[in-house]
Design an enzyme around this catalytic site. Structure first.
Site, PDB file in Angstrom:
ATOM      1  N   GLY A   1       1.583  40.062 -38.568  1.00 47.05           N
ATOM      2  CA  GLY A   1       0.727  39.399 -39.537  1.00 47.05           C
ATOM      3  C   GLY A   1      -0.544  38.825 -38.945  1.00 47.05           C
ATOM      4  O   GLY A   1      -1.503  38.528 -39.674  1.00 47.05           O
ATOM      5  N   SER A   2      -0.597  38.671 -37.646  1.00 46.72           N
ATOM      6  CA  SER A   2      -1.737  38.048 -36.973  1.00 46.72           C
ATOM      7  C   SER A   2      -2.967  38.949 -36.997  1.00 46.72           C
ATOM      8  O   SER A   2      -2.910  40.101 -36.566  1.00 46.72           O
ATOM      9  CB  SER A   2      -1.349  37.724 -35.527  1.00 46.72           C
ATOM     10  OG  SER A   2      -2.481  37.596 -34.704  1.00 46.72           O
ATOM     11  N   ALA A   3      -4.098  38.424 -37.478  1.00 49.47           N
ATOM     12  CA  ALA A   3      -5.329  39.222 -37.520  1.00 49.47           C
ATOM     13  C   ALA A   3      -5.785  39.652 -36.128  1.00 49.47           C
ATOM     14  O   ALA A   3      -6.146  40.818 -35.938  1.00 49.47           O
ATOM     15  CB  ALA A   3      -6.428  38.444 -38.243  1.00 49.47           C
TER      16      ALA A   3
END
Length: 433
Positions: A227-229
């Protein structure tokens, strides 16, 4: 030469960047040696030589290559040293040192790959070109064989075995020592085609199997959250460059980034963190530029031209220092801390998108008319805004660029699309009233 070890780590292989010695270009496929060359026309034998062999063993492969090159009739008997087959009473009776390769030539038992190769040439080759009888030429071949057996191959094992069989992290100091030996090998090959002169010899058979083993690529470890950009930006870059990543899910909620093992790799305990053959690096944009510089087939993603590269860098810094920073400043206190939204911070985000709108005026991508790392980095950030339902419609250039970048980014859905959905679901779960 190679005896038994414990269970191997699946999918782990080894690579050294400068292991491209001249003979590697001539013998890229270890099994390809011209058997129709008169040099390799053997004396006739009426029996078949048994070759006790393990495919992962460079010494085994060297001996088998020579046997095939000489055209000797042979029967390959695989000895699974991982299963301990070299320790059976039958094998120990034949070879009490329980090593491979071992040959049985009509009842004559012999082991040690270099000794086997010398014997086969002297016994079956038409002439002595592979192992010269001339004292000086033969001495050079022997010297190269000793270099392999006492120095080159042991240093490769010293580096590989802890990684392959003990699940240890690669030791960059050991890698450096092996690379120093490859530099010595490059010196041997200066101004000549083969390691002992201008003719192929058994020394080449021995050394090429070690060098070929070292040339295999080790997957790059990436500690990440989908989920981390910033993690997604690295995944996009890896797809675009064409490198394989060994993904290691790191759950920040469980504190997996705070373990002693992880802090030893990255004392800042942040993700994404990359480990490439012992080289550890964190900060997503640094990882992206490293991958492009180290593994890119060309410089399209990260141009070498100083002005073009500077523009890509400026956009990368704009992303991390302005656009993504303002996202984090506005949304994260709400998502993770239950705070209220601050309108002034929202205005700063809108100002940042106005800058991006200007960057895109009259061009297809953020740093020109071709996709670069800057687009991939900003793509991960802007789709994160999409995930929290930020209204992009006032920014027409941004909207058009976003569609264009999604279509142009290799492996977009796997590298970024799925992760953006995961982030959206996490936000919805954390902000439920």
């Amino acid at each position: 030469m190679l005896s038994g070890h414990n269970k191997s780590k699946p999918g782990t292989v080894v690579h050294f960047n400068n292991s491209h010695c001249a003979m590697g270009n001539c013998m890229e496929n270890e099994s390809v040696v011209p058997v129709n060359n008169p040099t390799f026309d053997p004396k006739t034998i009426n029996h078949t030589i048994d070759v006790y062999f393990y495919p992962l063993s460079p010494p085994s492969r060297a001996a088998l290559m020579l046997i095939k090159a000489l055209g000797i009739k042979h029967n390959v008997k695989i000895v699974n040293i991982m299963a301990g087959e070299q320790m059976t009473p039958e094998f120990l009776k034949m070879n009490p040192m329980h090593t491979v390769p071992t040959i049985n030539d009509g009842g004559f038992i012999l082991w040690d790959s270099h000794v086997i190769m010398k014997y086969l040439v002297e016994q079956y080759a038409k002439d002595d070109s592979l192992y010269p009888k001339d004292p000086k030429k033969g001495a050079i071949v022997n010297q190269r064989l000793h270099f392999n057996t006492t120095t080159l191959f042991p240093k490769l094992l010293d580096y590989c075995v802890p990684v392959l069989f003990n699940n240890e992290e690669p030791d960059p100091n050991k890698a450096t020592k092996f690379e120093e030996l490859l530099n010595i090998l490059d010196g041997f090959l200066k101004n000549q085609s083969w390691v002992a002169g201008d003719n192929l010899t058994i020394a080449d058979f021995a050394i090429i199997t070690v060098v070929a083993t070292a040339e295999i690529k080790m997957p790059i470890d990436l500690y990440y959250l989908p989920g981390s950009a910033p993690c997604r930006a690295v995944l996009l870059a890896a797809k675009a460059v064409g490198v394989e990543l060994n993904l290691k899910l790191t759950d920040l909620m469980k504190g997996e980034h705070l373990t002693p093992e992880f802090i030893k790799i990255n004392p800042q305990h942040t993700i994404p963190t990359m480990v490439d053959n012992g080289f550890a690096l964190w900060e997503s944009r640094a990882i992206m530029t490293y991958l492009a510089d180290q593994y890119g087939k060309n410089d399209a993603l990260y141009p070498k031209d100083p002005k073009k590269r500077a523009l890509v860098d400026q956009r990368l810094y704009f992303d991390i220092g302005t656009l993504y920073a303002r996202f984090a400043d506005y949304y994260y206190p709400v998502i993770f801390g239950g705070a209220e939204y601050e309108p002034a911070k929202l205005e700063k985000i809108k100002d940042a998108f106005k800058f991006l709108e200007i960057f895109l005026e009259g061009q297809d991508f953020v740093a020109g008319n071709q996709l670069t790392l800057a687009d991939l980095s900003l793509l991960a950030t802007v789709t994160t805004f999409e995930a929290v339902n930020f209204d992009l419609s006032p920014y027409k250039n941004v909207v058009n660029w976003l569609a264009r970048a999604k279509a142009a980014a290799p492996g977009y859905e796997e590298a970024n699309g799925k992760g953006a959905v995961i982030f959206k679901q996490m936000v919805e779960n954390l902000t439920k009233k």
